[in-house]
Scaffold this motif. Structure first.
Motif, PDB file in Angstrom:
ATOM      1  N   THR A 244       4.568   0.046  -6.040  1.00  0.00           N
ATOM      2  CA  THR A 244       5.845  -0.405  -5.485  1.00  0.00           C
ATOM      3  C   THR A 244       5.656  -1.129  -4.161  1.00  0.00           C
ATOM      4  O   THR A 244       6.224  -2.197  -3.944  1.00  0.00           O
ATOM      5  CB  THR A 244       6.787   0.800  -5.302  1.00  0.00           C
ATOM      6  N   LEU A 245       4.840  -0.535  -3.293  1.00  0.00           N
ATOM      7  CA  LEU A 245       4.627  -1.175  -1.991  1.00  0.00           C
ATOM      8  C   LEU A 245       3.965  -2.533  -2.158  1.00  0.00           C
ATOM      9  O   LEU A 245       4.311  -3.493  -1.465  1.00  0.00           O
ATOM     10  CB  LEU A 245       3.788  -0.277  -1.081  1.00  0.00           C
ATOM     11  N   GLN A 246       3.020  -2.615  -3.103  1.00  0.00           N
ATOM     12  CA  GLN A 246       2.342  -3.898  -3.301  1.00  0.00           C
ATOM     13  C   GLN A 246       3.330  -4.988  -3.740  1.00  0.00           C
ATOM     14  O   GLN A 246       3.335  -6.083  -3.181  1.00  0.00           O
ATOM     15  CB  GLN A 246       1.224  -3.762  -4.335  1.00  0.00           C
ATOM     16  N   VAL A 247       4.172  -4.654  -4.731  1.00  0.00           N
ATOM     17  CA  VAL A 247       5.147  -5.640  -5.191  1.00  0.00           C
ATOM     18  C   VAL A 247       6.090  -6.006  -4.046  1.00  0.00           C
ATOM     19  O   VAL A 247       6.407  -7.183  -3.836  1.00  0.00           O
ATOM     20  CB  VAL A 247       5.942  -5.117  -6.399  1.00  0.00           C
ATOM     21  N   ALA A 248       6.522  -5.004  -3.291  1.00  0.00           N
ATOM     22  CA  ALA A 248       7.457  -5.263  -2.196  1.00  0.00           C
ATOM     23  C   ALA A 248       6.822  -6.182  -1.157  1.00  0.00           C
ATOM     24  O   ALA A 248       7.446  -7.142  -0.705  1.00  0.00           O
ATOM     25  CB  ALA A 248       7.890  -3.953  -1.557  1.00  0.00           C
ATOM     26  N   VAL A 249       5.573  -5.900  -0.796  1.00  0.00           N
ATOM     27  CA  VAL A 249       4.923  -6.719   0.228  1.00  0.00           C
ATOM     28  C   VAL A 249       4.700  -8.140  -0.298  1.00  0.00           C
ATOM     29  O   VAL A 249       4.969  -9.127   0.398  1.00  0.00           O
ATOM     30  CB  VAL A 249       3.594  -6.082   0.676  1.00  0.00           C
ATOM     31  N   MET A 250       4.262  -8.244  -1.580  1.00  0.00           N
ATOM     32  CA  MET A 250       4.077  -9.576  -2.159  1.00  0.00           C
ATOM     33  C   MET A 250       5.383 -10.351  -2.153  1.00  0.00           C
ATOM     34  O   MET A 250       5.425 -11.529  -1.777  1.00  0.00           O
ATOM     35  CB  MET A 250       3.563  -9.459  -3.601  1.00  0.00           C
ATOM     36  N   ALA A 251       6.452  -9.678  -2.561  1.00  0.00           N
ATOM     37  CA  ALA A 251       7.764 -10.333  -2.592  1.00  0.00           C
ATOM     38  C   ALA A 251       8.150 -10.799  -1.194  1.00  0.00           C
ATOM     39  O   ALA A 251       8.621 -11.924  -1.010  1.00  0.00           O
ATOM     40  CB  ALA A 251       8.817  -9.383  -3.143  1.00  0.00           C
ATOM     41  N   ALA A 252       7.929  -9.935  -0.216  1.00  0.00           N
ATOM     42  CA  ALA A 252       8.316 -10.272   1.153  1.00  0.00           C
ATOM     43  C   ALA A 252       7.520 -11.472   1.653  1.00  0.00           C
ATOM     44  O   ALA A 252       8.085 -12.399   2.237  1.00  0.00           O
ATOM     45  CB  ALA A 252       8.119  -9.067   2.062  1.00  0.00           C
ATOM     46  N   VAL A 253       6.218 -11.469   1.406  1.00  0.00           N
ATOM     47  CA  VAL A 253       5.373 -12.548   1.901  1.00  0.00           C
ATOM     48  C   VAL A 253       5.784 -13.882   1.270  1.00  0.00           C
ATOM     49  O   VAL A 253       6.025 -14.878   1.973  1.00  0.00           O
ATOM     50  CB  VAL A 253       3.881 -12.253   1.612  1.00  0.00           C
ATOM     51  N   VAL A 254       5.901 -13.885  -0.060  1.00  0.00           N
ATOM     52  CA  VAL A 254       6.279 -15.130  -0.750  1.00  0.00           C
ATOM     53  C   VAL A 254       7.656 -15.583  -0.275  1.00  0.00           C
ATOM     54  O   VAL A 254       7.870 -16.765   0.036  1.00  0.00           O
ATOM     55  CB  VAL A 254       6.274 -14.923  -2.280  1.00  0.00           C
ATOM     56  N   ALA A 255       8.585 -14.632  -0.184  1.00  0.00           N
ATOM     57  CA  ALA A 255       9.954 -14.981   0.191  1.00  0.00           C
ATOM     58  C   ALA A 255      10.000 -15.610   1.574  1.00  0.00           C
ATOM     59  O   ALA A 255      10.651 -16.634   1.783  1.00  0.00           O
ATOM     60  CB  ALA A 255      10.844 -13.744   0.140  1.00  0.00           C
ATOM     61  N   VAL A 256       9.297 -15.006   2.530  1.00  0.00           N
ATOM     62  CA  VAL A 256       9.333 -15.538   3.894  1.00  0.00           C
ATOM     63  C   VAL A 256       8.674 -16.915   3.937  1.00  0.00           C
ATOM     64  O   VAL A 256       9.155 -17.832   4.614  1.00  0.00           O
ATOM     65  CB  VAL A 256       8.651 -14.555   4.868  1.00  0.00           C
ATOM     66  N   MET A 257       7.598 -17.083   3.172  1.00  0.00           N
ATOM     67  CA  MET A 257       6.909 -18.374   3.155  1.00  0.00           C
ATOM     68  C   MET A 257       7.795 -19.470   2.597  1.00  0.00           C
ATOM     69  O   MET A 257       7.707 -20.620   3.009  1.00  0.00           O
ATOM     70  CB  MET A 257       5.615 -18.277   2.338  1.00  0.00           C
TER      71      MET A 257
END
Lengths: 294, 317
Positions: free
Chosen positions: B101-114
């Protein structure tokens, strides 16, 4: 009455025309909302089928003249279920947004009015409740309270959606009430010996009406989305009642790769209605309070 | 700065205690009790004796304050009791899923912010022009489209384009990072759309505000190119409010995963939580709610500290 920044609300005549003229996008959102409301109210006269009637002869039929949006795994007409779904979405959306925004708003106003220790305690409590993500809090309420259906609406579902809205609305309404608090007419009313209740009702409530309406519109959108999510998880509206989120779940979700229309239209219904409420809410904000314009 | 940081951390403690207390109360106010629900729900027949025995075993016969402190003491040592459904320790059930869950959340956050920062900036620079309109429609749909539906559409699209369907098992990151990311990027995108939209809207309005500042006029008057003005002066200053939103919305993202994990067959915390609610596994519900709130409070702390770094004035106040 010191209308101040609540331009628009006080002017009764021509207000609607002015809104439609200056906010074409908002007018578009409003039109969509009215169409939805019309569909919800006159659902019985719009559609040809019974939303809960099972017809295995026409299972998983693709869109056609008879079934414009196709049928689902039980052979139920999807267009019919979407029209009736508008009723579910709007009823639960409006009820829970109203409940959440109003309770939160009143707590916020009272908190701002009394200030001091009352305000401190209320705001710490709000801080704590805000630490729970919206859907997590709603799910806990669902788990704890069970179901209480009244006239086909699960009141506890309304409650589950309203509770996460309360602290959020409380925050914003408190901020709005704070700016009223420092107005000289409040001091005048206090000096005049009026009761707290009278001051709150006579001076605070009318002056925070603009942010209240903006919040309410935004939370209807949130509530519709939340109801769809809960129903999707099987913890909101349950079969066989028609609800958009539910149409994306359960047996339907097992076959959507073969029959994509089954999920296409209910998803569009959710997205478009939330979009319309957000559009209307944003325009309402720009119109009522040009200061916040971005 | 150190004093500021310590102060922020100290402020976290009462909030977390309040969160724990509220979680505890929410679960205890339910009509009937957990044990009765477990043993007598769904037509199960149990004698009063069995119920009393189970109550004693779970410590539910003790007064509420004592129960709270026992639970709190357990929580502090990551001992949340046992799942009422599987009988395994709650910490173990959570432990095997939290990474995913944390991995997906962090990936989502990184892509989203970029995606969000350039989109928001473009939208602000071409304010009220066609580019702005298109971006605003996209970001507004980000707030309207439910992530689970977007996930289903993504799967449909991938199925028709690449004959890809959600795998039954996910490859752990450390076994094959490339494969792992290629599997998890889709749920991350589906759940990150809303996040990107919210951040882009915030970036837009804060760039618009910053562009009216005196130092932007000064930078332009110095003869700097518009690109340098925006990249060096505007974006840097506009990032402060954006950071707040990025932090606040991270918790919302975890909430979004509660629903999206179902669509992608992800065996994460969100799915565990929904299962726990469906089965009324209160031990598990309690622990996950506390965990979610803990993540929220921690991200807020990180944002506060980051604020101190990004804006030195904050730390000195």
């Amino acid at each position: 009455m010191a209308a101040g920044h609540v331009s628009g609300v006080g002017r009764r005549s021509g207000a609607v025309a002015d809104f439609l003229r200056s906010q074409p996008l908002g007018a578009f959102g409003l039109a969509f909302i009215l169409v939805m409301a019309f569909a919800a109210i006159f659902a019985d006269h719009i559609v040809r089928y019974d939303p809960e009637a099972i017809d295995f002869a026409s299972m998983l039929a693709p869109p056609s003249l008879e079934h414009p949006f196709g049928t689902d795994v039980f052979g139920r007409d999807i267009f019919t279920r979407i029209v009736y779904g508008a009723r579910t979405a709007l009823t639960i959306g409006f009820l829970s947004a109203f409940l959440g925004t109003t309770i939160g708003g009143l707590i916020g106003i009272v908190s701002a009015y009394f200030g001091g220790r009352v305000d401190l305690v209320v705001q710490r409590f709000v801080d704590i409740v805000l630490s729970f993500p919206i859907i997590v809090l709603a799910l806990v309420v669902v788990a704890v309270v069970g179901k209480t259906p009244v006239w086909g609406i699960d009141l506890n579902l309304v409650l589950a959606i309203a509770i996460p809205i309360i602290p959020r609305s409380c925050r914003v309404m408190r901020a709005a009430a704070m700016s009223v608090r420092s107005m000289p007419y409040i001091d005048a009313a206090r000096a005049g010996g009026y009761s707290s209740l009278w001051i709150v009702l006579r001076h605070f409530v009318p002056n925070v009406l603009a942010p209240y309406l903006i919040l309410f519109t935004a939370y209807v959108a949130q509530a519709i989305l939340l109801e769809a999510s809960l129903s999707f998880l099987g913890l909101g509206v349950t079969e066989p009642k028609p609800a958009w989120g539910l149409m994306l779940a359960g047996d339907n979700s097992n076959f959507y790769q073969e029959a994509p229309w089954m999920i296409l239209f209910p998803g569009l219904a959710i997205s478009l209605s939330v979009f319309a409420f957000n559009l209307f809410g944003d325009s309402l904000r720009d119109w009522l309070d040009p200061k916040f314009r971005t | 700065m150190l004093r500021y940081a310590l102060g922020r951390i100290a402020l976290m403690v009462p909030t977390l205690l309040g969160v724990a207390l509220l979680t505890f109360i929410m679960i205890r106010v339910l009509p009937g009790d957990v044990v009765e629900l477990k043993l007598r729900g769904d037509g199960g027949r149990a004698t009063q004796e069995q119920i009393d025995l189970e109550r004693t075993r779970l410590g539910l016969d003790k007064p509420l304050p004592q129960q709270f402190f026992v639970w709190l003491k357990g929580a502090a040592t990551l001992d949340f009791g046992e799942s009422m459904w599987t009988g395994r320790p709650v910490s173990q059930e959570i432990g095997i899923r939290i990474g995913l869950t944390l991995q997906v959340a962090v990936m989502a956050a990184v892509v989203a912010v970029m995606i969000a920062i350039p989109l928001g900036t473009l939208s602000a620079l071409f304010r009220d022009g066609p580019v702005d309109w298109i971006i605003r429609v996209i970001t507004m749909s980000g707030l309207a489209v439910p992530s689970f539906w977007l996930g289903m559409l993504t799967i449909l699209g991938l199925l028709t384009l690449f004959r890809w369907s959600p795998p039954v098992t996910y490859v752990p990151f450390f076994q094959d990072p490339v494969h792992n990311i290629s599997q998890l990027i889709w749920p991350a995108l589906a759940v990150g759309f809303r996040y990107a939209a919210v951040v882009a809207r915030m970036v837009r309005s804060s760039i618009i505000e910053v562009m009216q500042e005196d130092y932007i006029r000064t930078a332009r008057a110095k003869g700097l190119s518009e690109f340098t003005v925006v990249a060096r002066h505007a974006i840097k200053n506009a990032m402060l409010p954006a950071v707040t939103v990025i932090g606040l919305e991270f918790a919302f993202l975890m909430g979004g995963l509660v629903v999206t994990e179902q669509v992608f067959n992800l065996n994460g915390i969100g799915r565990l939580f929904v299962d726990a609610v469906l089965r009324k596994d209160f031990m598990l519900i309690q622990a996950i709610v506390l965990l979610m709130a803990f993540i929220f409070v921690t991200t807020n702390l990180v944002v506060d500290l980051l604020y101190g770094v990004l804006d030195p004035r904050v730390g000195r106040r």
